[in-house]
Design a protein around this motif. Structure first.
Motif, short mmCIF file in Angstrom:
data_model
loop_
_atom_site.label_atom_id
_atom_site.label_comp_id
_atom_site.label_asym_id
_atom_site.label_seq_id
_atom_site.Cartn_x
_atom_site.Cartn_y
_atom_site.Cartn_z
N PHE A 203 0.46 -1.56 -0.09
CA PHE A 203 -0.15 -0.19 0.50
C PHE A 203 0.41 1.09 -0.11
O PHE A 203 0.61 2.31 -0.40
N LEU A 204 1.59 1.04 0.03
CA LEU A 204 3.21 2.18 0.20
C LEU A 204 3.41 2.72 -1.24
O LEU A 204 3.65 2.24 -2.15
N GLY A 205 3.48 4.13 -1.53
CA GLY A 205 4.44 4.39 -2.65
C GLY A 205 3.00 5.68 -2.97
O GLY A 205 3.79 6.83 -3.34
N PRO A 206 2.48 6.24 -3.59
CA PRO A 206 1.31 7.21 -3.74
C PRO A 206 1.92 8.64 -2.91
O PRO A 206 2.02 9.50 -3.16
N ALA B 230 -12.54 6.34 -3.03
CA ALA B 230 -13.80 6.31 -3.07
C ALA B 230 -14.66 6.70 -4.24
O ALA B 230 -15.91 5.46 -4.24
N THR B 231 -14.03 6.72 -5.31
CA THR B 231 -14.75 7.87 -6.18
C THR B 231 -14.41 6.49 -8.07
O THR B 231 -14.80 6.97 -8.74
N GLY B 232 -13.01 6.83 -7.57
CA GLY B 232 -12.23 6.03 -8.59
C GLY B 232 -12.05 7.02 -10.27
O GLY B 232 -11.81 7.11 -11.02
N GLN C 278 -6.73 6.34 -7.86
CA GLN C 278 -8.11 6.21 -7.98
C GLN C 278 -7.85 4.73 -8.97
O GLN C 278 -8.83 3.94 -8.58
N ASN C 279 -7.16 4.41 -9.04
CA ASN C 279 -7.54 3.12 -9.76
C ASN C 279 -6.00 1.93 -8.99
O ASN C 279 -5.92 1.23 -10.25
#
Length: 433
Positions: free
Chosen positions: A37-40, A92-94, A237-238
């Motif tokens: 999960f790490l990175g963005p 939440a929205t993509g 988002q993706n």
């Protein structure tokens, strides 16, 4: 002949590992569990340790010592909240913030916002490109125009890793952040700060006249960056797509960890920059050190050649990584607002032209960095206000809608940032920037 099984890309492996963790199927624990999960946030955090931060932190530390350390800590706490909301919006929205603005706002508003954010992106790129060029100039002793050409080549090479999937680029950018962090660990060890005064300056907020307020506002303007807000929502988002409410909430908790680690590191790096300037320049009575070049030259006689070399290396890492990330943000802004994009190499080529012009006509780099921060400050409300507005709406966010206290806190942060940035702009214009 045995058929060779094609290897999965590191990005696909990351997504699969993350989904296994979310579904409770992974047997990993500790860091290995959160690693997918790490990175963005690490990519977004580069905007918080870019050359603009070098300029404001050095000026603040040299002129006022440790006085404004509490501003750096406070600014980064606000940045954590803002970047958390941005990451949440993408999950939440993509969709990213620019795309939602395009969907929800009237066309004239969308075009105006796009134009403003493009100006912000160019101002950002100016600061970051100049910073990297200064790094090459100081370390290699080459003329600034040649350093600019080296910067252009290096950023093209870094952006080329994007074709290999998000994980490759995240790894490269995180490595740059690591170089900056290690450089300032070394600097802090060399300059031997007064830790008692450091702790007091963090815990006791205060100013020392109008100039300190202006510098504090500059620190804030260089910390909370509009293009990073748009970019972070695009990065999540993706990246890992889940639509079940419980899995989305779980994914968001892991992204909060990503933000906490990355932005925490950025906060410590910024604090170390100011501590270095305070311990080295202010303590020696050199309160007028106000440019990056002066800092580099002055470090050697005070702390030795290693200190100036480490400083130059950290500036180079900061400039190269942030210039690449700024180009990515520009792509997101154009694609999101206009539903149109151009090849990344063309955007890199176009956005570096103003920087090369500044270099070739001989404008003073640090002064140009300060001017670019004013432009960023002007664009900030157009990013942070829509972000708070959208993340507070249930029909957009679903289960990840803001808690009322979160919305109140984020609104207060937005108001404070807007007021302080108006103050920065008015004072900068009043002083002729």
């Amino acid at each position: 002949m045995k058929k060779e099984i094609p290897k999965k890309s590191s990005s696909k492996e990351t997504v699969e590992q993350a989904k296994q963790v979310l579904q409770g199927k992974a047997k990993k624990s500790g860091f290995r569990k959160i690693a997918p999960f790490l990175g963005p946030a690490f990519i977004a955090s580069v905007a918080y340790v870019d050359p603009g931060n070098f300029a404001t932190n050095i000026q603040s530390g040299a002129q006022f010592g440790y006085l404004l350390l509490w501003v750096i800590i406070g600014s980064n706490i606000m940045a954590m909240l803002v970047q958390t909301l941005s990451a949440k919006l993408g999950i939440a929205t993509g969709k990213n913030l620019a795309e939602i603005c395009r969907e929800r706002f009237p066309k004239p508003v969308v075009w105006i916002m796009w134009a403003l954010m493009e100006i912000v992106a160019m101002a950002t790129d100016l600061a970051e490109f100049l910073g990297a060029a200064l790094g090459f100039n100081l370390l290699l002793g080459v003329p600034l125009y040649l350093a600019g050409i080296l910067t252009a080549i290096a950023t093209f090479l870094i952006l080329g890793f994007e074709k290999s999937g998000f994980r490759s680029l995240e790894t490269i950018i995180t490595a740059f952040v690591g170089v900056i962090a290690i450089a300032y660990v070394v600097e802090t060890f060399l300059d031997k700060p007064d830790w008692g005064l450091v702790a007091n300056s963090i815990l006791v907020p205060r100013f020392a006249g109008t100039e300190s307020v202006l510098l504090a506002t500059g620190i804030l303007g260089a910390t909370v960056m509009p293009h990073a807000i748009f970019l972070h929502s695009a990065l999540t988002q993706n990246r890992i797509v889940v639509r079940k409410p419980k899995l989305m909430q779980k994914l968001f908790r892991y992204e909060q960890i990503d933000v906490f680690i990355a932005m925490g590191a950025a906060s410590l790096i910024n604090a170390a920059m100011l501590i270095m300037a305070a311990s080295t320049f202010h303590r020696s009575g050199l309160t007028s050190v106000g440019t990056i070049e002066q800092a580099y030259i002055t470090l050697e006689p005070l702390l030795g050649k290693a200190a100036s070399w480490v400083f130059g290396l950290s500036l180079l890492a900061s400039g190269l990584s942030s210039a690449s990330v700024g180009t990515m943000a520009g792509q997101v802004i154009m694609q999101g607002f206009l539903h149109f994009e151009i090849p990344v190499w063309i955007r890199r080529l176009v956005t570096m032209i103003p920087s090369l012009i500044v270099i070739f006509i001989g404008l003073e780099p640090t002064r140009t960095l300060v001017i670019s921060q004013v432009a960023l400050s002007f664009g900030l409300p157009f990013a942070i206000i829509p972000l708070v507005y959208f993340t507070a709406k249930k029909d957009i966010m679903g289960v990840l809608v803001n808690h009322k206290l979160t919305t109140i806190a984020a609104s207060l942060v937005a108001l404070l940032i807007v007021v302080l940035n108006v103050f920065l702009i008015v004072n900068s214009i009043g002083k002729g920037i």
